[in-house]
Design a protein around this motif. Structure first.
Motif, mmCIF file in Angstrom:
data_model
loop_
_atom_site.group_PDB
_atom_site.id
_atom_site.type_symbol
_atom_site.label_atom_id
_atom_site.label_comp_id
_atom_site.label_asym_id
_atom_site.label_seq_id
_atom_site.Cartn_x
_atom_site.Cartn_y
_atom_site.Cartn_z
ATOM 1 N N TYR A 137 0.848 -1.186 0.000
ATOM 2 C CA TYR A 137 0.000 0.000 0.000
ATOM 3 C C TYR A 137 0.881 1.233 0.000
ATOM 4 O O TYR A 137 1.970 1.226 0.562
ATOM 5 N N LYS A 138 0.392 2.286 -0.590
ATOM 6 C CA LYS A 138 1.146 3.529 -0.670
ATOM 7 C C LYS A 138 0.790 4.452 0.487
ATOM 8 O O LYS A 138 -0.364 4.552 0.878
ATOM 9 N N ASN A 139 1.789 5.103 1.028
ATOM 10 C CA ASN A 139 1.622 6.174 1.998
ATOM 11 C C ASN A 139 1.105 5.716 3.359
ATOM 12 O O ASN A 139 0.404 6.458 4.038
ATOM 13 N N LEU A 140 1.442 4.503 3.771
ATOM 14 C CA LEU A 140 1.111 4.083 5.125
ATOM 15 C C LEU A 140 2.174 4.651 6.058
ATOM 16 O O LEU A 140 3.356 4.404 5.871
ATOM 17 N N LYS A 141 1.738 5.421 7.035
ATOM 18 C CA LYS A 141 2.678 6.075 7.956
ATOM 19 C C LYS A 141 2.572 5.539 9.376
ATOM 20 O O LYS A 141 3.511 5.673 10.148
ATOM 21 N N VAL A 142 1.448 4.961 9.731
ATOM 22 C CA VAL A 142 1.256 4.414 11.079
ATOM 23 C C VAL A 142 1.045 2.904 11.001
ATOM 24 O O VAL A 142 1.639 2.157 11.772
ATOM 25 N N LEU A 143 0.217 2.460 10.100
ATOM 26 C CA LEU A 143 -0.031 1.025 9.934
ATOM 27 C C LEU A 143 1.184 0.363 9.297
ATOM 28 O O LEU A 143 1.934 1.008 8.556
ATOM 29 N N PRO A 144 1.391 -0.931 9.554
ATOM 30 C CA PRO A 144 2.534 -1.629 8.957
ATOM 31 C C PRO A 144 2.451 -1.617 7.431
ATOM 32 O O PRO A 144 1.378 -1.812 6.861
ATOM 33 N N LYS A 145 3.561 -1.399 6.794
ATOM 34 C CA LYS A 145 3.593 -1.315 5.332
ATOM 35 C C LYS A 145 3.227 -2.640 4.671
ATOM 36 O O LYS A 145 2.763 -2.652 3.540
ATOM 37 N N ASP A 146 3.399 -3.747 5.374
ATOM 38 C CA ASP A 146 3.077 -5.059 4.805
ATOM 39 C C ASP A 146 1.760 -5.611 5.357
ATOM 40 O O ASP A 146 1.519 -6.812 5.315
ATOM 41 N N ILE A 147 0.885 -4.745 5.832
ATOM 42 C CA ILE A 147 -0.394 -5.180 6.389
ATOM 43 C C ILE A 147 -1.180 -5.947 5.334
ATOM 44 O O ILE A 147 -1.158 -5.605 4.147
ATOM 45 N N SER A 148 -1.854 -7.005 5.762
ATOM 46 C CA SER A 148 -2.638 -7.807 4.822
ATOM 47 C C SER A 148 -3.915 -7.053 4.447
ATOM 48 O O SER A 148 -4.375 -6.160 5.174
ATOM 49 N N LYS A 149 -4.486 -7.444 3.340
ATOM 50 C CA LYS A 149 -5.741 -6.841 2.888
ATOM 51 C C LYS A 149 -6.826 -7.031 3.948
ATOM 52 O O LYS A 149 -7.589 -6.120 4.230
ATOM 53 N N GLU A 150 -6.853 -8.225 4.539
ATOM 54 C CA GLU A 150 -7.868 -8.527 5.554
ATOM 55 C C GLU A 150 -7.680 -7.653 6.793
ATOM 56 O O GLU A 150 -8.652 -7.110 7.332
#
Length: 119
Positions: A13-26
């Motif tokens: 995902y682009k521009n994730l600043k707080v959530l993990p950059k490799d967070i799953s879609k779910e």
């Protein structure tokens, strides 16, 4: 590598600043659904319309200040929970639930406050 084995592609995902950059879609969906429920809003509350695709949202855009506020609130609740709510066993019925968006918002865009003079 076998031709029959699908190649797992990580969703970036682009521009994730707080959530993990490799967070799953779910997991991302669960977080976003939590925001919608906790604040009683839809995706367009924080996400700006796409400038290139009519009727779609630009999830990476920081054009709406509400998205920045959401990030600050996520950091705030994480800090509160880390400092004050050390839950070792969430199955324990005596465990204190951590602070989350719904703790204050209760389904409202803005938390309702009480005037101490009326209490």
């Amino acid at each position: 590598m076998s031709a029959f084995m699908p190649i797992k592609q990580e969703r970036i995902y682009k521009n994730l600043k707080v959530l993990p950059k490799d967070i799953s879609k779910e997991d991302l969906g669960t977080v976003m659904d939590g925001f919608k429920t906790s604040l009683g809003v839809k995706c367009n509350y924080c996400h700006a319309p796409s400038e290139t695709e009519k009727g779609k949202l630009d999830f990476a855009s920081d054009a709406k200040p509400e998205k920045g506020t959401a990030r600050m609130m996520m950091l705030m609740t994480a800090k509160i929970n880390k400092k004050y709510f050390h839950i070792k066993d969430v199955k324990n019925p005596n465990a204190i639930l951590p602070v989350s968006c719904i703790t204050c918002h209760n389904g409202n865009e803005r938390p309702k406050t009480l005037d101490p003079a009326t209490l």
